[in-house]
Write a protein that holds these residues in place. Sequence first.
Motif, short mmCIF file in Angstrom:
data_model
loop_
_atom_site.label_atom_id
_atom_site.label_comp_id
_atom_site.label_asym_id
_atom_site.label_seq_id
_atom_site.Cartn_x
_atom_site.Cartn_y
_atom_site.Cartn_z
N ASP A 179 17.81 16.61 -52.49
CA ASP A 179 17.78 18.02 -51.95
C ASP A 179 18.55 17.95 -50.81
OD1 ASP A 179 17.07 20.63 -51.07
OD2 ASP A 179 15.11 19.86 -50.51
N ARG A 180 19.85 17.86 -50.88
CA ARG A 180 20.75 17.67 -49.52
C ARG A 180 20.76 18.95 -48.83
NH1 ARG A 180 24.82 14.22 -50.17
NH2 ARG A 180 26.15 15.13 -48.39
N LYS A 181 20.62 20.15 -49.50
CA LYS A 181 20.50 21.42 -48.76
C LYS A 181 19.27 21.52 -48.09
CE LYS A 181 20.71 26.53 -49.04
NZ LYS A 181 19.54 26.52 -48.23
N GLY A 182 18.26 20.98 -48.64
CA GLY A 182 16.78 20.93 -47.97
C GLY A 182 17.03 19.97 -46.61
N TYR A 183 17.92 19.03 -46.84
CA TYR A 183 18.09 17.99 -45.22
C TYR A 183 18.90 18.87 -44.24
CZ TYR A 183 18.68 14.39 -42.03
OH TYR A 183 18.79 14.10 -40.76
N LEU A 184 19.94 19.75 -44.91
CA LEU A 184 20.65 20.37 -43.89
C LEU A 184 20.02 21.47 -43.23
CD1 LEU A 184 23.77 19.72 -45.88
CD2 LEU A 184 23.63 19.32 -43.51
N ASP A 185 19.17 22.15 -44.36
CA ASP A 185 18.39 23.05 -43.48
C ASP A 185 17.38 22.62 -42.40
OD1 ASP A 185 19.36 24.85 -45.52
OD2 ASP A 185 17.63 25.05 -46.60
N LEU A 186 17.02 21.39 -42.72
CA LEU A 186 15.96 20.70 -41.61
C LEU A 186 16.84 20.62 -40.17
CD1 LEU A 186 13.36 19.42 -40.84
CD2 LEU A 186 14.08 17.32 -42.04
N VAL A 187 18.09 20.23 -40.56
CA VAL A 187 18.88 19.69 -39.32
C VAL A 187 19.27 20.86 -38.48
CG1 VAL A 187 21.32 18.80 -38.91
CG2 VAL A 187 19.75 17.49 -40.40
N VAL A 188 19.66 21.88 -39.36
CA VAL A 188 20.32 23.16 -38.57
C VAL A 188 19.05 23.86 -37.93
CG1 VAL A 188 21.31 25.30 -39.02
CG2 VAL A 188 22.38 23.11 -39.83
N GLU A 189 18.07 23.95 -38.86
CA GLU A 189 16.80 25.06 -38.38
C GLU A 189 16.00 24.45 -37.37
OE1 GLU A 189 15.71 26.72 -41.94
OE2 GLU A 189 17.66 27.32 -42.54
#
Length: 399
Positions: A179-189
């Motif tokens: 879930d790459r997008k899930g991790y990037l969401d966590l980083v950004v949000e």
Amino acid sequence: MTDLLLTGIGRLTTNAGDTVADAVVMIVDGEITYAGTSSGAPDQGRADRVDCEGRAVIPGFVDAHTHVVFAGDRADEFGLKMQGASYADIAGLGGGIVSTVAATRAAGEDELFQEAAARVRRMIESGTTTIEIKSGYGLDLGTEMALLRVARRVGDELPVTVKTTFLGAHALPPEYRDDRKGYLDLVVEEMLPAAAPLADYCDVFVEEGAFSVDEALRVFEAAADLGMGARVHAEQLTHSGGAALAAGIGAVSADHLDHVTVDDAGALAEAGVVAVLVPGASYTLRSPQAPGPMLLDQGMTVALATDCNPGTSYLESMSMVMSLAVVQMGLSIDQAIHAATRGGALSLQMPDHGLLSPGSAGDLVIIDAPSAAHIPYRPATNLVWKTIKAGRVVAGIGH
Ligand code: NIG
Ligand code: FE
């Protein structure tokens, strides 16, 4: 604060003009008030005195790229790599960044501080007066913030100036493998807004196997909205587009750059991005050094740093880094000294550091040798006679 007068300096490197023989430096309230010939020195008043007895003096080292907050070590992995194990072999055995992440998550915040502080104390003893410290071995909200707090605490409790960088996008943590997008969401949000009060900069590891240019762009845009400048792990293992990205977003620094091209360098120079080179990583990985001379030819400001981390460059000494820069990368001795001091300061947007002139920080190193050339020439000997931070002797003989 006591004033400090250094007399009997055999050779003084100020980074603000030519080397000065038979020099004197005066520091008042932590700032340089005079750095020049002994004959031109003003009246010294009641300052504490240090007679340098002909030794060389240079600005304190500015180590502009470190990952010093981590737990555990990867000595076994080093042994395997030296026997020819590949990156994939190491990853298959559970090694690499994620193994340090597991050890770091399991450590308490105080333990992380004690381990980082021990490393930074050795850095200070080796002449470093300013360091940049990245997070990046937590990769979850709680641990990433703990790493940034530890980095800030190092600056509060030790005689060293610390700049901090949030590197949540260092690797994909195992729990987000699918879930790459899930991790990037966590980083950004979540992580970035929480990191903003604790971090001066944001960094992303742009590399095959880490993060793509598009993913990095998303992180850097969110960081910019929070007022955080960009530092980029770029072109380390392959040419992946990190340098062009750094130029495009006007990053503060582009780091590693082992696989940078001449075109990249032109764009980086044009955009005013500083090259932070870490020859210890190329050395440990047995890969070719970044093209430092080419980057200088293209008009870039070059900085040198240890990249201190348990995987690719477990170095604490800027002398070793300077030696690698001279012997393997091809910088001149003067270029290496400048990059390890002034270059690092410019990469951290600290214009009054890394030089010795009136108004600049009273951070310097007395070298137990007649010239600074002895540093890269004799890298395995700690030639620091005294480290002076803001006009105070903080390490070395007589400390
Ligand atoms: O700067 N490039 C990515 N990060 C580190 C290595 C991290 C590790 O192997 O633990 C570096 O080389
Ligand atoms: Fe790094």
